[in-house]
Design an enzyme around this catalytic site. Structure first.
Site, mmCIF file in Angstrom:
data_model
loop_
_atom_site.group_PDB
_atom_site.id
_atom_site.type_symbol
_atom_site.label_atom_id
_atom_site.label_comp_id
_atom_site.label_asym_id
_atom_site.label_seq_id
_atom_site.Cartn_x
_atom_site.Cartn_y
_atom_site.Cartn_z
ATOM 1 N N LYS A 163 0.847 -1.187 0.000
ATOM 2 C CA LYS A 163 0.000 0.000 0.000
ATOM 3 C C LYS A 163 0.887 1.243 0.000
ATOM 4 C CE LYS A 163 -4.143 -0.656 1.118
ATOM 5 N NZ LYS A 163 -5.336 -0.936 0.286
ATOM 6 N N LYS B 261 -14.993 -6.859 -4.985
ATOM 7 C CA LYS B 261 -15.410 -7.050 -3.590
ATOM 8 C C LYS B 261 -16.930 -7.007 -3.629
ATOM 9 C CE LYS B 261 -11.388 -4.393 -2.053
ATOM 10 N NZ LYS B 261 -10.875 -3.207 -1.358
HETATM 11 O O1 OSB Z 1 -7.945 -0.905 -1.072
HETATM 12 O O2 OSB Z 1 -7.996 -3.033 -1.273
HETATM 13 C C1 OSB Z 1 -8.116 -2.010 -0.576
HETATM 14 C C2 OSB Z 1 -8.597 -2.967 3.099
HETATM 15 C C3 OSB Z 1 -9.598 -2.107 3.435
HETATM 16 C C4 OSB Z 1 -10.104 -1.240 2.483
HETATM 17 C C5 OSB Z 1 -9.576 -1.221 1.208
HETATM 18 C C6 OSB Z 1 -8.551 -2.093 0.855
HETATM 19 C C7 OSB Z 1 -8.043 -2.962 1.826
HETATM 20 C C8 OSB Z 1 -6.938 -3.885 1.599
HETATM 21 C C9 OSB Z 1 -6.800 -5.067 2.532
HETATM 22 O O3 OSB Z 1 -6.086 -3.697 0.751
HETATM 23 C C10 OSB Z 1 -7.402 -6.332 2.019
HETATM 24 C C11 OSB Z 1 -7.661 -7.306 3.156
HETATM 25 O O4 OSB Z 1 -6.730 -7.980 3.586
HETATM 26 O O5 OSB Z 1 -8.815 -7.381 3.629
HETATM 27 MG MG MG Z 2 -7.624 -1.275 -3.130
#
Ligand code: OSB
Ligand code: MG
Length: 378
Positions: free
Chosen positions: A169, A269
Site C-alpha cells: 500500500k 469485492k
Molecule cells: O484498497 O484493497 C483495498 C482494506 C480495506 C479497504 C480497502 C482495501 C483494503 C486492503 C486489505 O487492501 C485487504 C484485506 O486484507 O482485507
Molecule cells: Mg484497493
C-alpha cells in the site's frame, strides 16, 4: 421466502497490527452483524463492511445502518423472495449504499443456500454453472511502513508463510521509490501496488519505470475514485495493468471503465458492488471482455471473510485473493472457525450456507437485539 426477523449488532474488532493506507492508519474496525430469520425458522447472517468514516467508500457504518433500517427493511418486510436475485429487484430504486444492500443480501444468500442444502460456494457455483474450488490461492495486503528494513522483514515473513503474492500500500507519491526498491529486492515474489488514490500524472515517468519490473502484476487505484477519464489517460501511457477498486460500484461502472479504457483489471469485492448478484454479473462481463479480475478484501470479520471465500472459490479469477489467514487480522474475531494458510491457500467453508458460526457471545447478543421487521399481514 419471507423474512420475519432482521436484527443487527455493531461489533468493534481490534486489529493485531495497525493497517496504514493513504487514508490513515486503521487500528480498530467496526462491523455490523446482520441476522435474518425466515418463516421456516432458518437463520442467515451478513456483515456490513462500510468503515467508520467515509474515506475509502462514501458510506459509513452509521449511514449504512440507517439505510438498512429506514430503506431496506420496509422494502423487504412485505416481500416473498423466490431467489436471492429478487432482493436486488426489490432494491432497484435505491441509489448507491452498496455495503448496506450487500450486508442484507449476504444474509439472504446464506438462507437460500441452506434451503438448497448447499454451501454458499456450491450455491454461487450453481448460478455460474461452475464447480467451486475447495481451496483458494491467497496473497496478503501489507499496510505501508515508513521504514524500509521493517517492511523487508514483514515481506520476508509473509513469503515464508506461503503467501502467493504481496500487495504493497502507498500512503503518498514519495513512497513509490521505496516500493520500487522492495519489489526489486524480492525478484522471486509477485507484487501488486495499491495507491488508494494518492498518485497524480506527476508520477508518470516513475510509473513507466515501475512498469519494467517483471514481478509487478498491476497498479491498483492510482487516482481519485470517480475519475475514470484520468485512469484511461494513464492506462494509455502505461504498459503496466491498471486495476480499479474504489471506482467500481456496479456493472455499469465496469462497462464504463471498459468503454473508456480505464483499466485492464478489476478488484472485485461483493460488498463494494452491492452484493453477490452484481458481483456474479461483473464476473460474467469481465470473462466476456477478457478483463482480468480477482477478489479483494476490506479487512472483513469472519462472516464477511467466509462470504468472500465463497466468491473467490469460483474458478474465474486471475490472481491470488486479498483474503489472508485469520491470524493476521483481529485479536478476537466474530466466528468460532479460523481460516488457516496452508501451502499459500485457504480452505473454503464446506458446511451449509456461509459455513461458519458466530461466537456464543455475539449469538446471544444479536438474539437480544430488536426485530426491525414488522409484517402487518401476519
Ligand atoms: O484498497 O484493497 C483495498 C482494506 C480495506 C479497504 C480497502 C482495501 C483494503 C486492503 C486489505 O487492501 C485487504 C484485506 O486484507 O482485507
Ligand atoms: Mg484497493
Amino acid at each position: 421466502m419471507k423474512v420475519v426477523r432482521l436484527a443487527f449488532l455493531p461489533v468493534k474488532l481490534i486489529l493485531k497490527h495497525p493497517f496504514a493506507t493513504s487514508h490513515g492508519a486503521t487500528t480498530t474496525r467496526w462491523v455490523t452483524i446482520i441476522e435474518v430469520v425466515d418463516q421456516t425458522g432458518y437463520r442467515g447472517y451478513g456483515e456490513l463492511e462500510a468503515f467508520d468514516e467515509p474515506t475509502y467508500l462514501p458510506e459509513s457504518q452509521i449511514t449504512a445502518r440507517w439505510v438498512i433500517q429506514s430503506q431496506i427493511v420496509p422494502r423487504l418486510q412485505t416481500a416473498d423472495l423466490k431467489c436471492p436475485q429478487d432482493f436486488v429487484e426489490l432494491m432497484a430504486d435505491l441509489q448507491g449504499n452498496q455495503t448496506a444492500k450487500a450486508a442484507v443480501e449476504m444474509a439472504i444468500w446464506d438462507l437460500f443456500a441452506q434451503h438448497q442444502q448447499m454451501s454458499l460456494a456450491q450455491y454461487l457455483g450453481q448460478f455460474m454453472s461452475l464447480k467451486p474450488q475447495n481451496k483458494i490461492a491467497v496473497g496478503i495486503s501489507l499496510g505501508a511502513q515508513a521504514d524500509l528494513k521493517v517492511q523487508q522483514q514483514i515481506i520476508t515473513r509473509a513469503l515464508a508463510k506461503g503467501y502467493q503474492r504481496i500487495k504493497l500500500k502507498l500512503r503518498n507519491s514519495q513512497e513509490l521509490s521505496q516500493a520500487a526498491e522492495l519489489i526489486r529486492q524480492f525478484p522471486q515474489a509477485n507484487f501488486m501496488l495499491d495507491a488508494n488514490s494518492c498518485l497524480s500524472f506527476q508520477q508518470l515517468t516513475q510509473l513507466q519505470n515501475l512498469a519494467e519490473l517483471p514481478n509487478l502484476l498491476l497498479l491498483e487505484q492510482p487516482f481519485e475514485p470517480t475519475d475514470l477519464v484520468s485512469h484511461a489517460q494513464l492506462q494509455q501511457h502505461l504498459k503496466l495493468d491498471l486495476c480499479l477498486d474504489e471506482n467500481i460500484f456496479s456493472l455499469v461502472d465496469v462497462k464504463t471503465a471498459v468503454a473508456l479504457g480505464s483499466c485492464r483489471a478489476i478488484n472485485l469485492k461483493a460488498s463494494r458492488v452491492g452484493g453477490f448478484t452484481t458481483a456474479l454479473r461483473i464476473v460474467n462481463y469481465c470473462l466476456q471482455q477478457q478483463l482480468k479480475i480477482w477478489c479483494g478484501g476490506m479487512l472483513e470479520g469472519g462472516i464477511g471473510r467466509a462470504a468472500s471465500l465463497a466468491l473467490a472459490s469460483l474458478p474465474v479469477f486471475n490472481y491470488p485473493s486479498d483474503l489472508s489467514a485469520s491470524d493476521r487480522y483481529y485479536q478476537a474475531d466474530l466466528i468460532n472457525e479460523d481460516f488457516i494458510l496452508e501451502n499459500g491457500q485457504i480452505k473454503v467453508p464446506t458446511q451449509l450456507g456461509l459455513g461458519v458460526s458466530l461466537k456464543p457471545i455475539y449469538l446471544k447478543k444479536i438474539k437480544q437485539q430488536p426485530n426491525l421487521i414488522c409484517r402487518n399481514e401476519e
